[in-house]
Design an enzyme around this catalytic site. Structure first.
Site, PDB file in Angstrom:
ATOM      1  N   LYS A 198       1.164  -1.217   0.084  1.00  0.00           N
ATOM      2  CA  LYS A 198      -0.374  -0.088  -0.093  1.00  0.00           C
ATOM      3  C   LYS A 198       0.891   0.935   0.019  1.00  0.00           C
ATOM      4  O   LYS A 198       1.769   0.998   0.569  1.00  0.00           O
ATOM      5  CB  LYS A 198      -0.612   0.160   1.074  1.00  0.00           C
ATOM      6  CG  LYS A 198      -1.568  -1.030   1.060  1.00  0.00           C
ATOM      7  CD  LYS A 198      -2.364  -1.339   2.451  1.00  0.00           C
ATOM      8  CE  LYS A 198      -4.198  -2.406   2.174  1.00  0.00           C
ATOM      9  NZ  LYS A 198      -4.495  -1.945   3.411  1.00  0.00           N
ATOM     10  N   PHE A 228     -15.878   2.732   6.375  1.00  0.00           N
ATOM     11  CA  PHE A 228     -14.340   3.418   6.164  1.00  0.00           C
ATOM     12  C   PHE A 228     -13.965   3.217   4.681  1.00  0.00           C
ATOM     13  O   PHE A 228     -13.490   3.469   4.138  1.00  0.00           O
ATOM     14  CB  PHE A 228     -13.326   2.146   6.822  1.00  0.00           C
ATOM     15  CG  PHE A 228     -13.790   1.057   6.545  1.00  0.00           C
ATOM     16  CD1 PHE A 228     -13.306  -0.011   4.924  1.00  0.00           C
ATOM     17  CD2 PHE A 228     -14.720  -0.141   6.820  1.00  0.00           C
ATOM     18  CE1 PHE A 228     -13.388  -0.886   4.789  1.00  0.00           C
ATOM     19  CE2 PHE A 228     -14.707  -1.458   6.265  1.00  0.00           C
ATOM     20  CZ  PHE A 228     -14.254  -1.601   5.259  1.00  0.00           C
ATOM     21  N   ARG A 283      -1.689 -14.221   3.667  1.00  0.00           N
ATOM     22  CA  ARG A 283      -2.705 -13.381   5.370  1.00  0.00           C
ATOM     23  C   ARG A 283      -1.573 -14.030   7.005  1.00  0.00           C
ATOM     24  O   ARG A 283      -1.793 -13.165   7.458  1.00  0.00           O
ATOM     25  CB  ARG A 283      -4.062 -14.124   5.418  1.00  0.00           C
ATOM     26  CG  ARG A 283      -4.353 -14.042   4.087  1.00  0.00           C
ATOM     27  CD  ARG A 283      -6.186 -13.934   3.384  1.00  0.00           C
ATOM     28  NE  ARG A 283      -6.368 -13.304   4.899  1.00  0.00           N
ATOM     29  CZ  ARG A 283      -6.690 -12.018   4.851  1.00  0.00           C
ATOM     30  NH1 ARG A 283      -6.062 -11.526   3.903  1.00  0.00           N
ATOM     31  NH2 ARG A 283      -7.257 -11.308   5.934  1.00  0.00           N
ATOM     32  N   THR A 322      -5.146  -7.730  10.456  1.00  0.00           N
ATOM     33  CA  THR A 322      -5.609  -6.424   9.688  1.00  0.00           C
ATOM     34  C   THR A 322      -5.306  -5.080  10.912  1.00  0.00           C
ATOM     35  O   THR A 322      -4.784  -4.113  10.685  1.00  0.00           O
ATOM     36  CB  THR A 322      -6.265  -6.606   9.538  1.00  0.00           C
ATOM     37  OG1 THR A 322      -7.499  -7.271   8.619  1.00  0.00           O
ATOM     38  CG2 THR A 322      -6.713  -5.155   8.473  1.00  0.00           C
ATOM     39  N   ARG A 348       2.788  -6.894   9.361  1.00  0.00           N
ATOM     40  CA  ARG A 348       2.062  -5.710  10.041  1.00  0.00           C
ATOM     41  C   ARG A 348       2.671  -5.569  11.121  1.00  0.00           C
ATOM     42  O   ARG A 348       2.597  -4.216  12.367  1.00  0.00           O
ATOM     43  CB  ARG A 348       0.479  -6.291  10.439  1.00  0.00           C
ATOM     44  CG  ARG A 348       0.076  -5.793   8.918  1.00  0.00           C
ATOM     45  CD  ARG A 348      -2.226  -6.709   8.520  1.00  0.00           C
ATOM     46  NE  ARG A 348      -2.128  -5.882   7.273  1.00  0.00           N
ATOM     47  CZ  ARG A 348      -3.259  -6.892   6.989  1.00  0.00           C
ATOM     48  NH1 ARG A 348      -3.645  -7.920   7.435  1.00  0.00           N
ATOM     49  NH2 ARG A 348      -3.847  -6.428   5.530  1.00  0.00           N
ATOM     50  N   ASN A 382      -2.100  -0.601   7.039  1.00  0.00           N
ATOM     51  CA  ASN A 382      -1.236  -1.294   7.491  1.00  0.00           C
ATOM     52  C   ASN A 382      -0.842  -2.041   6.473  1.00  0.00           C
ATOM     53  O   ASN A 382      -0.255  -3.035   6.409  1.00  0.00           O
ATOM     54  CB  ASN A 382      -2.539  -2.491   8.046  1.00  0.00           C
ATOM     55  CG  ASN A 382      -3.547  -2.999   6.893  1.00  0.00           C
ATOM     56  OD1 ASN A 382      -2.977  -2.522   6.459  1.00  0.00           O
ATOM     57  ND2 ASN A 382      -4.613  -3.643   7.053  1.00  0.00           N
ATOM     58  N   HIS A 438      -1.645  -5.385   1.546  1.00  0.00           N
ATOM     59  CA  HIS A 438      -3.734  -6.583   1.168  1.00  0.00           C
ATOM     60  C   HIS A 438      -3.420  -7.402   1.153  1.00  0.00           C
ATOM     61  O   HIS A 438      -2.056  -7.978   0.092  1.00  0.00           O
ATOM     62  CB  HIS A 438      -4.504  -5.332   0.495  1.00  0.00           C
ATOM     63  CG  HIS A 438      -5.310  -5.831  -0.550  1.00  0.00           C
ATOM     64  ND1 HIS A 438      -6.822  -6.389   0.498  1.00  0.00           N
ATOM     65  CD2 HIS A 438      -5.432  -7.041  -1.773  1.00  0.00           C
ATOM     66  CE1 HIS A 438      -7.033  -6.870  -0.773  1.00  0.00           C
ATOM     67  NE2 HIS A 438      -6.431  -7.815  -1.758  1.00  0.00           N
TER      68      HIS A 438
END
EC number: 2.7.4.6
Length: 139
Positions: free
Chosen positions: A11, A59, A87, A93, A104, A114, A117
């Site tokens: 991100k 959000f 994951r 998350t 994270r 965070n 994705h």
């Protein structure tokens, strides 16, 4: 054991903070391989379409704004059980709940920024990969 593909997005906060190489190291150390990668600036329309599943969530607007605030790196990862493995190495998350040793847990501080994705299911991985890459680009 199934060989799968999954989508990863580094991100804008990860790109801006120059931690993409560190994140790629976590990916590679997990046994996953990066088979396609592209740096891009998402348009508002692209972000809205990609995150359409969240359009009714409170959000959504903030997510679209954040994802268009700077460059992202979209990647296709491949490996055994790639969806669940990625994951796992991403971590929870909410970075405050993410274990140390996860992306994270080690690099993020805020749930809205965070760092990464990852596809949440094999079905979504197929859809998300096709959103960014043609099959002929996945080598």
């Amino acid at each position: 054991m199934a060989i799968e593909r999954t989508l990863s997005i580094l991100k804008p906060d990860a790109v801006k903070n120059n931690i993409t190489g560190s994140i790629n190291s976590y990916i590679e150390k997990s046994g996953l391989k990066i088979i396609a990668q592209r740096k891009m600036l998402l348009t508002k329309k692209q972000a809205e379409l990609f995150y359409e599943i969240h359009k009714d969530r409170p959000f959504f607007g903030e997510l679209v704004e954040f994802m268009t605030s700077g460059s992202v790196i979209v990647q296709v990862l491949i490996g055994e059980n790639a969806v669940s493995k990625y994951r796992q190495i991403m971590g929870a998350t909410d970075p405050k709940q993410a274990d140390k040793g996860t992306i994270r847990g080690d690099f993020a501080n805020d749930i809205s920024e965070n760092r990464v994705h990852g596809s949440d299911s094999l079905e979504n991985a197929h859809r998300e990969i096709a959103f960014f890459f043609a099959e002929c680009e996945l080598v």
